[in-house]
Design a protein around this motif. Sequence first.
Motif, mmCIF file in Angstrom:
data_model
loop_
_atom_site.group_PDB
_atom_site.id
_atom_site.type_symbol
_atom_site.label_atom_id
_atom_site.label_comp_id
_atom_site.label_asym_id
_atom_site.label_seq_id
_atom_site.Cartn_x
_atom_site.Cartn_y
_atom_site.Cartn_z
ATOM 1 N N TYR A 76 40.743 44.446 40.285
ATOM 2 C CA TYR A 76 40.742 43.016 39.951
ATOM 3 C C TYR A 76 42.189 42.543 39.948
ATOM 4 N N ILE A 77 42.506 41.608 40.816
ATOM 5 C CA ILE A 77 43.874 41.087 40.877
ATOM 6 C C ILE A 77 43.859 39.669 40.308
ATOM 7 N N ALA A 78 44.537 39.497 39.158
ATOM 8 C CA ALA A 78 44.542 38.203 38.471
ATOM 9 C C ALA A 78 45.857 37.501 38.757
ATOM 10 N N VAL A 79 45.762 36.322 39.347
ATOM 11 C CA VAL A 79 46.965 35.598 39.766
ATOM 12 C C VAL A 79 47.058 34.282 38.988
ATOM 13 N N GLY A 80 48.136 34.128 38.206
ATOM 14 C CA GLY A 80 48.306 32.873 37.461
ATOM 15 C C GLY A 80 47.200 32.629 36.454
ATOM 16 N N ALA B 283 36.721 38.910 28.704
ATOM 17 C CA ALA B 283 35.360 39.379 28.416
ATOM 18 C C ALA B 283 34.568 39.654 29.695
ATOM 19 N N GLY B 284 34.854 38.923 30.750
ATOM 20 C CA GLY B 284 34.080 39.095 31.974
ATOM 21 C C GLY B 284 34.712 40.025 32.984
ATOM 22 N N VAL B 285 35.947 40.486 32.717
ATOM 23 C CA VAL B 285 36.632 41.282 33.750
ATOM 24 C C VAL B 285 37.230 42.585 33.223
ATOM 25 N N VAL C 149 34.577 33.495 36.475
ATOM 26 C CA VAL C 149 34.286 34.754 35.781
ATOM 27 C C VAL C 149 34.711 34.649 34.316
ATOM 28 N N GLY C 150 34.062 35.436 33.478
ATOM 29 C CA GLY C 150 34.411 35.419 32.056
ATOM 30 C C GLY C 150 33.181 35.377 31.185
ATOM 31 N N GLN C 151 33.433 35.094 29.922
ATOM 32 C CA GLN C 151 32.358 35.088 28.926
ATOM 33 C C GLN C 151 31.245 34.109 29.299
#
Length: 321
Positions: A258-262, A271-273, A246-248
Motif C-alpha cells: 500500500y503506497i500512501a501519497v499525501g 482502519a481500512g489499510v 478506503v478506510g473505516q
Amino acid sequence: MILVVAETLEGKIRNASLETVYYGSKVAEILGVSCNALILGPCSDGAKLGGFGAKEVWHVDDNKLTSLDSQVFTKVISKIAKDNGAKVVIVSDSSFGKSLLGRLSVALKAGPVRGVNNLPELKDGKLNVDRPVFSGKAIATCKINTDIAVLSLMGNTLKPQTTGADVAVKKLTVELPESRTKVVNVKRSVGIVPLPEAQIVVSGGRGMKDPSNWGILEDLAKVLGATTACSRPVADSGWRPHSEHVGQTGIAIRPNLYIAVGISGAIQHLAGVNSSKVIVVINKDPEAPFFKAADYGVCGDLFEVVPKLTEALKQFKASHH
Ligand SMILES: Cc1cc2nc3c(=O)[nH]c(=O)nc-3n(C[C@H](O)[C@H](O)[C@H](O)COP(=O)(O)OP(=O)(O)OC[C@H]3O[C@@H](n4cnc5c(N)ncnc54)[C@H](O)[C@@H]3O)c2cc1C
C-alpha cells in the motif's frame, strides 16, 4: 463436509475464491472431512478448484442465478449444504459473501462469523475462529456453539496453493424460486483489478492538492500494475469516485503493498489499510501520523518524489526484461 461457495465474474472463477477454496480445504483437514466447492451461475473454469483443494466441484447453472439475488442463492446453498450434511459453509468476505452470511445462518440455524482471518482451532469439539474487531485494533476469538458454522473469509488470509489436480465439474439441478429483483443493467469499471482483490494499491490524499494532479499517481500505478485508492475527503470533494475511498467508512483492504501519497494517516483511514503487508508512506511532514504505521517512509514533496519513483521503477523494469 465443508462447503465453499466459489464466486464468479463474467463466467470465470474469481481469484479471491481460489483462496476461499484453499482455506476450506485446510479447515477440512482440521475436521478430518472433505472440502467441496459450489459454483452458482455461468462458469467455464470450475475444474481448477480441484487443484486448490476441492475434492468435488458442484455447479448449479440456471438463468435465475444471473441476478445475484442473495435470497435465491441462499435457497440453493442451504439446500445443498443440508442435503450433504455440511459442517461448515464458507463464503468470501466480499459484499456478496456478506449478503449471504446472515441469510445462510438463519436458513441453516448456524453460528455465523464474519471476516475471519485465520484457520479455526477445534477445542472440545467446537470451532474457535478469530476475526479482527474495532477496525483491526483487537482480535475476537469466537467459539461456534452450533453444529453447523457459516464463515466469511477475509481476503489475503492465506496464499492459495495448488495441492492437487483439476477435477471434473458435476452439474446439479436445484428447484429455484423466482427472484424478487432483477438486475437490468450493470456498468463495470474495466481494465483494473477491483480494490478488494488488488495486490498493490497506490492511494492519494488531500496532499495531492487538486484532481488534475492525479496523473502522477496513475503513472505510478500503471508501472506497478496497481489499483488506485484515495482518502475520504478526496472522495467527498469529488476529486475521485467514492468506489476508491478506503478506510473505516470506505473499503477495507489488505494488499501486499500500500503506497500512501499525501495522506496524513488519520485513525479512520488507517482502519481500512493497516492490515496491508507492506506500507510505504510519502509525505512532506515528518510528524505525519502515517509514518508510525509505515514499513518504509519517504519524507519529501510528493510532486518530486512520485515522478522520480515512477521513473526509477520504469528503468528497473526495462533493465530486467
Ligand atoms: C467518523 C469518521 C469516519 C471517517 N472515515 C474515513 C475513512 O474511511 N477514510 C479516510 O481516509 N478518512 C476518514 N475520515 C477522515 C479522517 O479523519 C481524515 O480527516 C482524513 O483521512 C484525512 O485525509 P487526508 O490524509 O487525505 O488529508 P489531510 O489530513 O489533509 O492530510 C494531507 C497530508 O498530505 C501531506 N502533504 C501535503 N502536501 C504534500 C506534498 N506536497 N507532498 C507530500 N505530502 C504532502 C500533509 O503533510 C498531510 O499529512 C473519517 C472521519 C470521521 C470523523
